[in-house]
Design an enzyme around this catalytic site. Sequence first.
Site, short mmCIF file in Angstrom:
data_model
loop_
_atom_site.label_atom_id
_atom_site.label_comp_id
_atom_site.label_asym_id
_atom_site.label_seq_id
_atom_site.Cartn_x
_atom_site.Cartn_y
_atom_site.Cartn_z
N GLY A 51 19.91 2.95 -8.16
CA GLY A 51 20.69 3.16 -6.93
C GLY A 51 20.12 2.40 -5.74
O GLY A 51 20.87 1.79 -4.96
N ILE A 52 18.80 2.41 -5.59
CA ILE A 52 18.20 1.75 -4.42
C ILE A 52 18.30 0.23 -4.59
O ILE A 52 18.66 -0.50 -3.67
CB ILE A 52 16.74 2.20 -4.22
N THR A 112 8.91 -0.42 -2.10
CA THR A 112 9.27 0.89 -1.52
C THR A 112 9.37 1.93 -2.64
O THR A 112 9.91 3.01 -2.43
CB THR A 112 10.63 0.84 -0.78
N ARG A 154 6.86 3.09 -5.79
CA ARG A 154 5.61 3.86 -5.84
C ARG A 154 4.46 2.84 -5.88
O ARG A 154 4.56 1.82 -6.57
CB ARG A 154 5.54 4.75 -7.09
N GLU A 162 -2.10 7.30 -2.02
CA GLU A 162 -1.76 7.78 -0.68
C GLU A 162 -2.52 9.05 -0.37
O GLU A 162 -2.66 9.89 -1.26
CB GLU A 162 -0.25 8.03 -0.61
N HIS A 178 4.74 5.39 3.93
CA HIS A 178 5.69 6.10 3.08
C HIS A 178 6.77 6.82 3.91
O HIS A 178 6.81 8.05 3.98
CB HIS A 178 4.97 7.09 2.14
#
Length: 336
Positions: free
Chosen positions: A169-170, A247, A249, A278, A296
């Site tokens: 989708g992204i 964008t 992981r 992170e 993030h």
Amino acid sequence: MAKPKVLLLGEIQHAGAVWEKSVASIADVLEPNSTNRAEFLEECKSGRFDGVVAAYRTFDSVAVTGMIDQELVAVLPKSLKFLSHNGAGYDQVDVHACSERDPPILVSNTPTAVNDATADVNMFLIIGALRGFNTSMLALRDGKWRGSPLPPLGQDPQGKVLGILGMGGIGRNLKKKAEAFEMKVIYHNRRKLDAELCGGAEYVSFDELLAKSDVLSLNLPLNKHTRHIISDAEFAKMKQGVVIVNTARGAVIDEAALVRALDSGRVRSCGLDVYEEEPKIHPGLVANPNVMLVPHMGTWTVETQTAMEEWNIGNVQAAIEKGKLNSIVPEQEGMA
Ligand SMILES: O=CC(=O)O
């Protein structure tokens, strides 16, 4: 009749009214007293959550529960049939362990809700990294206008080849946005999509994607097959001066290899929203003024956070009212 029980792991921050009207009005909502994983494992073993049918979890609840892995799945109550994760990426959840448990735990995430906001940040990072804005933005705040010496001229996105690794989708949303900037989009995916779904983008092999991209964008989920899918050997196959944007992981890229590729000039610049560990960031990235770094924030908008929570609440509501999820993660398709 006793109300069904729901476990809330983390906070509902934007769709509180929807939660109150839906799930909270038809279920008993339990929240852990634990403040860390060891306590949470004990709290599960104590039987305090027995009878819970569905759980709603947030990305940040990992601070209390730790990963939803084999060890945790083994002590979650047998009554728990549904786990709704508030996020598109569900690498914090060992879906295999959830599927293998008897009875299985069915898992949902929030796919489409995140697409626009994440692809927007993706585009911001592409433009920022191509134009090299970070150096002069830092100079301005340091009272040095554009800086001295002047920053190198940036590059236009128009006419550049954007390689998208992961056409979900992204990735598909990004394709449309990048075409508005007149980029030529090619992609690689586990399977080739039909022409309508990928909007006519050219499908190429993984190696071709590496070799042909002026900008390489990582838009694939993190799992054991994709961890460090980009490392030294892959950087060596890319164009000199390629731009990398991530964008998805952090751990889909070997961060230390990325720093080496930036230092050698193979990678001209990069734009990152996600990092391997992170909130720790590789010092080689922080020290490099040429790279765009965002902490993030891909889905960090009022509209998107609200839509994600509403989607997740919808899944919990469907779980308790209909005994099924509205959306299930692809690994478990057919199990519902
Ligand atoms: O990183 C954000 C998400 O997975 O939704």
